[in-house]
Design a protein around this motif. Structure first.
Motif, mmCIF file in Angstrom:
data_model
loop_
_atom_site.group_PDB
_atom_site.id
_atom_site.type_symbol
_atom_site.label_atom_id
_atom_site.label_comp_id
_atom_site.label_asym_id
_atom_site.label_seq_id
_atom_site.Cartn_x
_atom_site.Cartn_y
_atom_site.Cartn_z
ATOM 1 N N LYS A 1 25.246 42.629 -58.236
ATOM 2 C CA LYS A 1 25.731 41.293 -57.888
ATOM 3 C C LYS A 1 24.675 40.284 -58.307
ATOM 4 C CE LYS A 1 28.571 38.318 -55.897
ATOM 5 N NZ LYS A 1 29.891 38.013 -56.485
ATOM 6 N N GLY A 2 24.936 39.570 -59.403
ATOM 7 C CA GLY A 2 23.924 38.655 -59.924
ATOM 8 C C GLY A 2 22.679 39.423 -60.305
ATOM 9 N N SER A 3 21.528 38.975 -59.802
ATOM 10 C CA SER A 3 20.265 39.665 -60.078
ATOM 11 C C SER A 3 19.914 40.681 -58.999
ATOM 12 C CB SER A 3 19.129 38.638 -60.199
ATOM 13 O OG SER A 3 18.974 37.914 -58.987
ATOM 14 N N ASP A 4 20.791 40.824 -58.005
ATOM 15 C CA ASP A 4 20.554 41.762 -56.907
ATOM 16 C C ASP A 4 21.266 43.079 -57.207
ATOM 17 O OD1 ASP A 4 19.808 42.847 -54.467
ATOM 18 O OD2 ASP A 4 21.515 41.966 -53.394
ATOM 19 N N TRP A 5 20.510 44.095 -57.594
ATOM 20 C CA TRP A 5 21.052 45.410 -57.912
ATOM 21 C C TRP A 5 20.535 46.401 -56.871
ATOM 22 C CZ3 TRP A 5 20.628 46.355 -63.937
ATOM 23 C CH2 TRP A 5 21.189 45.260 -64.619
ATOM 24 N N GLN A 6 21.452 46.985 -56.128
ATOM 25 C CA GLN A 6 21.067 47.886 -55.045
ATOM 26 C C GLN A 6 21.773 49.235 -55.194
ATOM 27 O OE1 GLN A 6 18.953 47.145 -52.477
ATOM 28 N NE2 GLN A 6 18.570 45.027 -53.098
ATOM 29 N N VAL A 7 21.026 50.318 -54.973
ATOM 30 C CA VAL A 7 21.618 51.647 -54.968
ATOM 31 C C VAL A 7 21.830 52.073 -53.522
ATOM 32 C CG1 VAL A 7 19.327 52.727 -55.136
ATOM 33 C CG2 VAL A 7 21.368 54.047 -55.714
ATOM 34 N N HIS A 8 22.979 52.649 -53.243
ATOM 35 C CA HIS A 8 23.293 53.134 -51.902
ATOM 36 C C HIS A 8 22.781 54.567 -51.757
ATOM 37 C CE1 HIS A 8 26.070 49.830 -50.670
ATOM 38 N NE2 HIS A 8 26.115 49.663 -51.980
ATOM 39 N N LEU A 9 21.916 54.781 -50.779
ATOM 40 C CA LEU A 9 21.306 56.092 -50.574
ATOM 41 C C LEU A 9 22.162 56.942 -49.637
ATOM 42 C CD1 LEU A 9 17.611 54.886 -50.106
ATOM 43 C CD2 LEU A 9 18.778 55.566 -52.227
ATOM 44 N N ASP A 10 21.913 58.237 -49.650
ATOM 45 C CA ASP A 10 22.706 59.172 -48.851
ATOM 46 C C ASP A 10 22.577 58.926 -47.348
ATOM 47 O OD1 ASP A 10 23.568 60.388 -51.163
ATOM 48 O OD2 ASP A 10 22.028 61.955 -51.139
ATOM 49 N N ASN A 11 21.441 58.329 -46.916
ATOM 50 C CA ASN A 11 21.229 58.101 -45.485
ATOM 51 C C ASN A 11 21.809 56.772 -45.003
ATOM 52 O OD1 ASN A 11 19.488 56.212 -46.552
ATOM 53 N ND2 ASN A 11 17.598 57.131 -45.729
ATOM 54 N N GLY A 12 22.532 56.072 -45.880
ATOM 55 C CA GLY A 12 23.145 54.810 -45.499
ATOM 56 C C GLY A 12 22.313 53.589 -45.842
ATOM 57 N N ASP A 13 21.042 53.795 -46.208
ATOM 58 C CA ASP A 13 20.192 52.676 -46.613
ATOM 59 C C ASP A 13 20.464 52.306 -48.070
ATOM 60 O OD1 ASP A 13 18.998 52.653 -44.123
ATOM 61 O OD2 ASP A 13 17.308 53.929 -44.736
ATOM 62 N N THR A 14 19.847 51.221 -48.495
ATOM 63 C CA THR A 14 19.909 50.824 -49.898
ATOM 64 C C THR A 14 18.495 50.690 -50.437
ATOM 65 O OG1 THR A 14 19.975 48.456 -49.364
ATOM 66 C CG2 THR A 14 22.098 49.599 -49.625
ATOM 67 N N ALA A 15 18.367 50.787 -51.759
ATOM 68 C CA ALA A 15 17.084 50.599 -52.420
ATOM 69 C C ALA A 15 17.290 49.720 -53.641
ATOM 70 C CB ALA A 15 16.486 51.946 -52.821
ATOM 71 N N ARG A 16 16.288 48.944 -53.947
ATOM 72 C CA ARG A 16 16.382 48.029 -55.081
ATOM 73 C C ARG A 16 16.258 48.791 -56.401
ATOM 74 N NH1 ARG A 16 12.773 45.512 -58.269
ATOM 75 N NH2 ARG A 16 11.068 46.469 -57.090
ATOM 76 N N ILE A 17 17.087 48.421 -57.348
ATOM 77 C CA ILE A 17 16.999 48.996 -58.691
ATOM 78 C C ILE A 17 15.914 48.261 -59.474
ATOM 79 C CG2 ILE A 17 18.174 49.165 -60.935
ATOM 80 C CD1 ILE A 17 19.186 51.263 -59.112
ATOM 81 N N ASP A 18 15.011 49.014 -60.089
ATOM 82 C CA ASP A 18 14.012 48.448 -60.991
ATOM 83 C C ASP A 18 14.688 48.260 -62.348
ATOM 84 O OD1 ASP A 18 11.957 47.866 -62.730
ATOM 85 O OD2 ASP A 18 10.575 49.378 -61.931
ATOM 86 N N LYS A 19 14.913 47.014 -62.755
ATOM 87 C CA LYS A 19 15.655 46.747 -63.985
ATOM 88 C C LYS A 19 14.871 47.099 -65.247
ATOM 89 C CE LYS A 19 18.182 42.923 -61.840
ATOM 90 N NZ LYS A 19 17.252 42.731 -60.708
ATOM 91 N N ASN A 20 13.577 47.377 -65.117
ATOM 92 C CA ASN A 20 12.805 47.785 -66.288
ATOM 93 C C ASN A 20 13.314 49.105 -66.866
ATOM 94 O OD1 ASN A 20 10.649 45.727 -66.570
ATOM 95 N ND2 ASN A 20 10.166 46.373 -64.480
ATOM 96 N N ASP A 21 13.759 50.007 -65.986
ATOM 97 C CA ASP A 21 14.244 51.306 -66.469
ATOM 98 C C ASP A 21 15.415 51.839 -65.656
ATOM 99 O OD1 ASP A 21 12.967 51.894 -64.116
ATOM 100 O OD2 ASP A 21 11.451 53.222 -64.998
ATOM 101 N N PHE A 22 16.001 51.005 -64.798
ATOM 102 C CA PHE A 22 17.137 51.379 -63.959
ATOM 103 C C PHE A 22 16.780 52.534 -63.019
ATOM 104 C CE2 PHE A 22 21.694 52.533 -63.168
ATOM 105 C CZ PHE A 22 22.111 51.274 -62.780
ATOM 106 N N SER A 23 15.568 52.527 -62.523
ATOM 107 C CA SER A 23 15.142 53.551 -61.572
ATOM 108 C C SER A 23 15.106 52.963 -60.170
ATOM 109 C CB SER A 23 13.754 54.078 -61.956
ATOM 110 O OG SER A 23 12.783 53.050 -61.834
ATOM 111 N N PHE A 24 14.845 53.816 -59.176
ATOM 112 C CA PHE A 24 14.689 53.343 -57.806
ATOM 113 C C PHE A 24 13.745 54.286 -57.072
ATOM 114 C CE2 PHE A 24 18.106 56.392 -57.749
ATOM 115 C CZ PHE A 24 18.029 57.042 -56.529
ATOM 116 N N VAL A 25 13.272 53.856 -55.930
ATOM 117 C CA VAL A 25 12.343 54.658 -55.137
ATOM 118 C C VAL A 25 13.040 55.089 -53.854
ATOM 119 C CG1 VAL A 25 10.159 54.667 -53.890
ATOM 120 C CG2 VAL A 25 10.325 53.502 -56.102
ATOM 121 N N CYS A 26 13.018 56.385 -53.570
ATOM 122 C CA CYS A 26 13.611 56.953 -52.366
ATOM 123 C C CYS A 26 12.609 57.905 -51.735
ATOM 124 C CB CYS A 26 14.895 57.691 -52.713
ATOM 125 S SG CYS A 26 15.712 58.467 -51.308
#
Length: 333
Positions: A46-71
């Motif tokens: 959504k716009g510049s806000d890219w969030q991945v939905h984690l299995d535990n119900g939380d979300t994490a920010r997507i790093d747009k440099n490589d489309f990765s995230f930290v969990c």
């Protein structure tokens, strides 16, 4: 031992009026994918806000440099992106360009094809050069609407006609115009969704929607769905609020079904498409009363809820949507 399962991002959301519809498609895809074979995550853009939905119900920010995230303190990367954004930036080439730049394989066609199919007016003009039957149309750009000769529109296209955003999803901003006096308010409505508006001649007939996908090993065209609604046309309420009857396979002759399937496959090849596309047609009658196949539009990120056209057609074809999605993903590797 290293996890050998590919990790797939179902990329949804987007910045159009169909954001929430896209979220429903993502949920549908999540339920369809083979969880034994893949790690599946939903990514809401959504716009510049890219969030991945984690299995535990939380979300994490997507790093747009490589489309990765930290969990859990661990950096996670995706192997593949299944794009199910309806509208910008996932249906017009923007997201595809980003994934091309970072080297991420994805489910749709490439940048040029996505940009082309997103602009209904340009697509119709392009496919017409290959002999695809389309309705006559006129393009109106924002700021030029005062120059429009309404009587000339009626002379060229006839009445009724359709006014629709030229570069946006097809559910919002569409009007069926029955006389020239209705053109101005219809244009205002369409300009709320797009800077370019297409006025299209009315095609009277049976509306069909048909899906197709191809891999290195096979070419699959699904049974067509017949769209029947008491609404003026197949609008948002018909699509998403159940004000429609969807009949799969369509009640058309074997000969017409064959022609529609062949034209769908041909359009796929003309565009050098990738993944699943859905082509909408109107079956009209020619001067001799024979069925004439008229293309309405091409959708490169079709809806994927359990009741959407494509899952319906997969079931009617006797196929398993899980296997279809696996074939589409693995075709990229």
């Amino acid at each position: 031992m290293k996890n050998l399962k590919r990790t797939i991002a179902i990329v949804c959301g987007g910045d159009s009026s169909e954001h929430d519809v896209s979220l429903r498609s993502a949920q549908g895809l999540y339920s369809f994918f083979d969880k034994e074979r893949y790690n599946i995550f939903i990514v809401d853009v959504k716009g510049s806000d890219w969030q991945v939905h984690l299995d535990n119900g939380d979300t994490a920010r997507i790093d747009k440099n490589d489309f990765s995230f930290v969990c859990n303190g661990e950096r996670r990367e995706f192997d593949y992106a299944y794009i199910t954004i309806h509208g910008t930036p996932g249906e017009n080439g923007l997201m595809q360009g980003y994934f091309d730049m970072i080297g991420m394989p994805y489910s749709t066609s490439g940048v040029l094809v996505e940009a082309l199919t997103f602009d209904k007016f340009v697509l119709n003009r392009y496919l017409r050069t290959f002999g695809v039957n389309v309705a006559p149309s006129i393009l109106v750009r924002r700021g030029e609407e005062d120059q429009l000769d309404e009587q000339q529109v009626e002379k060229e296209l006839g009445m009724p006609c359709f006014v629709k955003p030229a570069a946006d999803g097809s559910s919002f901003g569409v009007s069926k115009v029955k006389n020239a006096d209705q053109l101005a308010p219809a244009l205002r409505l369409a300009f709320m969704e797009s800077d370019e508006v297409m006025i299209e001649g009315f095609m009277d007939g049976t509306e069909l929607s048909i899906g197709c996908y191809k891999t290195r090993e096979k070419s699959v065209v699904f049974p067509a769905t017949e769209v029947v609604t008491n609404n003026e046309f197949f609008d948002y309420d018909a699509k998403y609020n159940g004000q429609v009857q969807e009949i799969t396979p369509a009640r058309i002759s074997e000969e017409t079904a064959r022609k529609v399937a062949e034209e769908t496959s041909r359009i796929y090849d003309i565009l050098h498409a990738n993944g699943i596309i859905r082509v909408d047609f109107i079956i009209t009658k020619d001067a001799d009363g024979n069925d004439k196949v008229m293309m309405l539009e091409v959708n490169t990120t079709p809806g994927m809820t359990a009741t959407s056209f494509i899952p319906q057609q997969v079931r009617a074809a006797g196929l398993d949507i899980k296997d279809v999605l696996t074939e589409i993903v693995e075709n990229q590797f």
